[in-house]
Scaffold this active site. Sequence first.
Site, PDB file in Angstrom:
ATOM      1  N   LYS A 142      47.920  48.722  47.752  1.00 31.76           N
ATOM      2  CA  LYS A 142      46.849  47.728  47.630  1.00 31.76           C
ATOM      3  C   LYS A 142      47.233  46.359  48.207  1.00 31.76           C
ATOM      4  CE  LYS A 142      44.295  49.416  43.606  1.00 31.76           C
ATOM      5  NZ  LYS A 142      43.748  49.071  42.294  1.00 31.76           N
ATOM      6  N   ASP A 182      37.743  46.167  42.572  1.00 37.59           N
ATOM      7  CA  ASP A 182      38.284  46.207  41.204  1.00 37.59           C
ATOM      8  C   ASP A 182      37.692  45.065  40.389  1.00 37.59           C
ATOM      9  OD1 ASP A 182      39.859  48.435  41.408  1.00 37.59           O
ATOM     10  OD2 ASP A 182      41.667  47.344  42.011  1.00 37.59           O
TER      11      ASP A 182
HETATM   12  P1  NAP Z   1      50.615  47.272  37.273  1.00 36.88           P
HETATM   13  O1  NAP Z   1      50.363  46.345  38.406  1.00 36.88           O
HETATM   14  O2  NAP Z   1      51.768  48.175  37.326  1.00 36.88           O
HETATM   15  O3  NAP Z   1      50.703  46.381  35.941  1.00 36.88           O
HETATM   16  C1  NAP Z   1      50.968  46.965  34.711  1.00 36.88           C
HETATM   17  C2  NAP Z   1      50.945  45.911  33.622  1.00 36.88           C
HETATM   18  O4  NAP Z   1      51.108  46.590  32.386  1.00 36.88           O
HETATM   19  C3  NAP Z   1      52.088  44.900  33.716  1.00 36.88           C
HETATM   20  O5  NAP Z   1      51.633  43.675  33.255  1.00 36.88           O
HETATM   21  C4  NAP Z   1      53.126  45.493  32.781  1.00 36.88           C
HETATM   22  O6  NAP Z   1      53.940  44.541  32.163  1.00 36.88           O
HETATM   23  C5  NAP Z   1      52.260  46.099  31.722  1.00 36.88           C
HETATM   24  N1  NAP Z   1      52.936  47.205  31.064  1.00 36.88           N
HETATM   25  C6  NAP Z   1      53.374  48.341  31.629  1.00 36.88           C
HETATM   26  N2  NAP Z   1      53.940  49.154  30.719  1.00 36.88           N
HETATM   27  C7  NAP Z   1      53.877  48.475  29.542  1.00 36.88           C
HETATM   28  C8  NAP Z   1      54.312  48.770  28.215  1.00 36.88           C
HETATM   29  N3  NAP Z   1      54.909  49.936  27.935  1.00 36.88           N
HETATM   30  N4  NAP Z   1      54.079  47.860  27.250  1.00 36.88           N
HETATM   31  C9  NAP Z   1      53.475  46.693  27.530  1.00 36.88           C
HETATM   32  N5  NAP Z   1      53.061  46.347  28.755  1.00 36.88           N
HETATM   33  C10 NAP Z   1      53.245  47.226  29.753  1.00 36.88           C
HETATM   34  O7  NAP Z   1      49.339  48.217  37.030  1.00 36.88           O
HETATM   35  P2  NAP Z   1      47.815  47.873  37.348  1.00 36.88           P
HETATM   36  O8  NAP Z   1      47.475  48.344  38.713  1.00 36.88           O
HETATM   37  O9  NAP Z   1      47.516  46.486  36.975  1.00 36.88           O
HETATM   38  O10 NAP Z   1      47.080  48.886  36.349  1.00 36.88           O
HETATM   39  C11 NAP Z   1      47.171  48.705  34.944  1.00 36.88           C
HETATM   40  C12 NAP Z   1      46.388  49.795  34.261  1.00 36.88           C
HETATM   41  O11 NAP Z   1      45.000  49.613  34.498  1.00 36.88           O
HETATM   42  C13 NAP Z   1      46.669  51.178  34.807  1.00 36.88           C
HETATM   43  O12 NAP Z   1      47.781  51.754  34.188  1.00 36.88           O
HETATM   44  C14 NAP Z   1      45.409  51.933  34.493  1.00 36.88           C
HETATM   45  O13 NAP Z   1      45.488  52.507  33.211  1.00 36.88           O
HETATM   46  C15 NAP Z   1      44.353  50.854  34.477  1.00 36.88           C
HETATM   47  N6  NAP Z   1      43.467  50.964  35.649  1.00 36.88           N
HETATM   48  C16 NAP Z   1      42.205  51.361  35.410  1.00 36.88           C
HETATM   49  C17 NAP Z   1      41.324  51.459  36.447  1.00 36.88           C
HETATM   50  C18 NAP Z   1      39.928  51.898  36.171  1.00 36.88           C
HETATM   51  O14 NAP Z   1      39.180  52.108  37.132  1.00 36.88           O
HETATM   52  N7  NAP Z   1      39.554  52.022  34.920  1.00 36.88           N
HETATM   53  C19 NAP Z   1      41.714  51.145  37.765  1.00 36.88           C
HETATM   54  C20 NAP Z   1      43.032  50.736  37.970  1.00 36.88           C
HETATM   55  C21 NAP Z   1      43.895  50.650  36.899  1.00 36.88           C
HETATM   56  P3  NAP Z   1      55.252  43.907  32.887  1.00 36.88           P
HETATM   57  O15 NAP Z   1      54.743  42.778  33.692  1.00 36.88           O
HETATM   58  O16 NAP Z   1      56.100  43.500  31.738  1.00 36.88           O
HETATM   59  O17 NAP Z   1      55.846  45.014  33.705  1.00 36.88           O
END
Ligand code: NAP
Length: 540
Positions: free
Chosen positions: A309, A346
């Site tokens: 992305k 998004d």
């Molecule tokens: P990302 O860039 O990898 O960010 C993940 C975030 O979650 C970071 O802030 C991370 O914290 C935190 N995190 C990860 N594991 C954790 C844990 N065990 N406990 C507490 N915090 C934790 O991922 P992203 O692209 O933003 O996506 C996040 C989530 O959004 C995805 O996993 C997915 O479930 C959801 N999503 C949904 C859609 C939809 O269409 N509904 C689309 C995309 C994503 P740190 O900064 O400390 O690492």
Amino acid sequence: MRASSSTYAARIRRFRLPRLCIAVIGTEASSIVERAESLVRDNPFLEFRLDYLSQPAAGLPKLKNFLEMHPEATVIATCRRAVNGGKLRSSVAAQLNILLKAADSGFQLVDLELQSVKALKPEQLQELSDRVGLIISHHNFRNTKKLEDPFEEMSQYQADFYKVVSTATNLYDNVVMMKFLEANSGKHEMIGLCMGEQGIISRVLGVRAGSVFTFGAATRGEETAPGQATALELRDIYRIETVDAATQVYGVAGDPVEHSLSPVMMNAAFRRETVNAVYLALHAKSLKDLLACVRDIPIRGLSITMPYKQDIVEELENSDPPTRLVGACNTLVRSVDGKLYGFNTDMAGIVVPLEQRLPLAGARILLVGAGGVARAAAFGLKAKGAEVFITNRTTEKAQSLARQAKAKYLKRSEVAKQSFDVIINATPVGMGNGKQSPLEEKELNTKYVFDLVYVPAETRLIRMARAKGIHVIPGLEMFVQQGARQFEIWTGKPAPIAEMGYVVTKALERRAAEEAIESRKPSASKAARKATKSAKKASR
Ligand code: NAP
């Protein structure tokens, strides 16, 4: 097509054949027949893999009976030797003998690999092809290199069809296969595809590059080659029978994308709105590979997912304001002159479901997480006038995002002391087994909880919120909204949102049911691990 004059078998013409041939396997002839009976009404073109039978020759009378009962069916007999990737542990002479008997049993076509063809005497091969349509095949289980070499050898022999199958080790291999088909299908009746997860492009688009037909599995678990899609997927999701030169190609690209629900959703939208387009899952192991494919196929648009992305932004000719604000692009448009334009949907995926429920100006919204999606949410909600708070496992990331988006950083220990209009979970916590929650019950002082995790549909956070009488917004809404916006960008038509939501909900229910069945099997812990893994992949 063969030029020989002494032909006794009725030659099979390409226009008589459907585009999809379903491979049928079984260790007993009765199980092949049973499976074929269940398929033949909707799928009159089948391949019986005789090499899967414990005793291929002994099984032929039962198969003959099936063929007599179904004159509408066209059936290929394949009895591939183990040395060439099949299961037959016998000599070429024994293989020939089985295929001759198959011809006498009423099979219209037999598949014989080039290695066996080369081992036969010319009169033996002639005898076979006099009795039945002949497919000479070659399988490369390692890569998609030098396709012309085996083909040059094959074309020394007369055959009704020449089948060249390779293994895709990257997306561009599909382009190589399709160029090969385009170059040779004018002179010969060709079948060509790439095996492997990355070969899906050639399995769907090969037919428009000149492959007379392609192969599908009867069901998941009955694949006869790596990466083989099921007949249902090829027909219902990818609409293989209607793919033609005018079909526009779209897809979701990332690593991994195997379990993505986007193909189900977007193909349903294209079908509902009668757009001549197909949407594929493209497992891109590098951006370079992906971009080469985008240029050569050509692909009209892509959903970009992790991990590309951010990296794709540098490749864009121009982009929309959300892409520039967030620094990430999840939607690509390729213009006819090959230029790439980027969009970020998004942001709309998060903002639209909220706007439908409450005024965002002045709303107090807590974001849990500071990753890519939280970033889109922070900028999107600030632009709507919301008061945004960010908390995150890693403090510095939350502080940095808060600074950039003009939001407020909130210590986790402060969350329970505050109240909000909306809490958004933008972490993966809760994904898969649904047992974890990013927040505790006492921290949910809010009117709405929007959990962006959508596998499972009911996360622990959603259940806890419901129990407290809080309105919940499932992550599926974001998934559908961001996809709907992509559809609109690509087609200029309003997206069939209800249909998109319906097919994704059904796909999730099916997946949950399959995983429940798996988890009841003896190796339950292994299945549970698999379920969690597939849920993680689906959410990308
Ligand atoms: P990302 O860039 O990898 O960010 C993940 C975030 O979650 C970071 O802030 C991370 O914290 C935190 N995190 C990860 N594991 C954790 C844990 N065990 N406990 C507490 N915090 C934790 O991922 P992203 O692209 O933003 O996506 C996040 C989530 O959004 C995805 O996993 C997915 O479930 C959801 N999503 C949904 C859609 C939809 O269409 N509904 C689309 C995309 C994503 P740190 O900064 O400390 O690492």
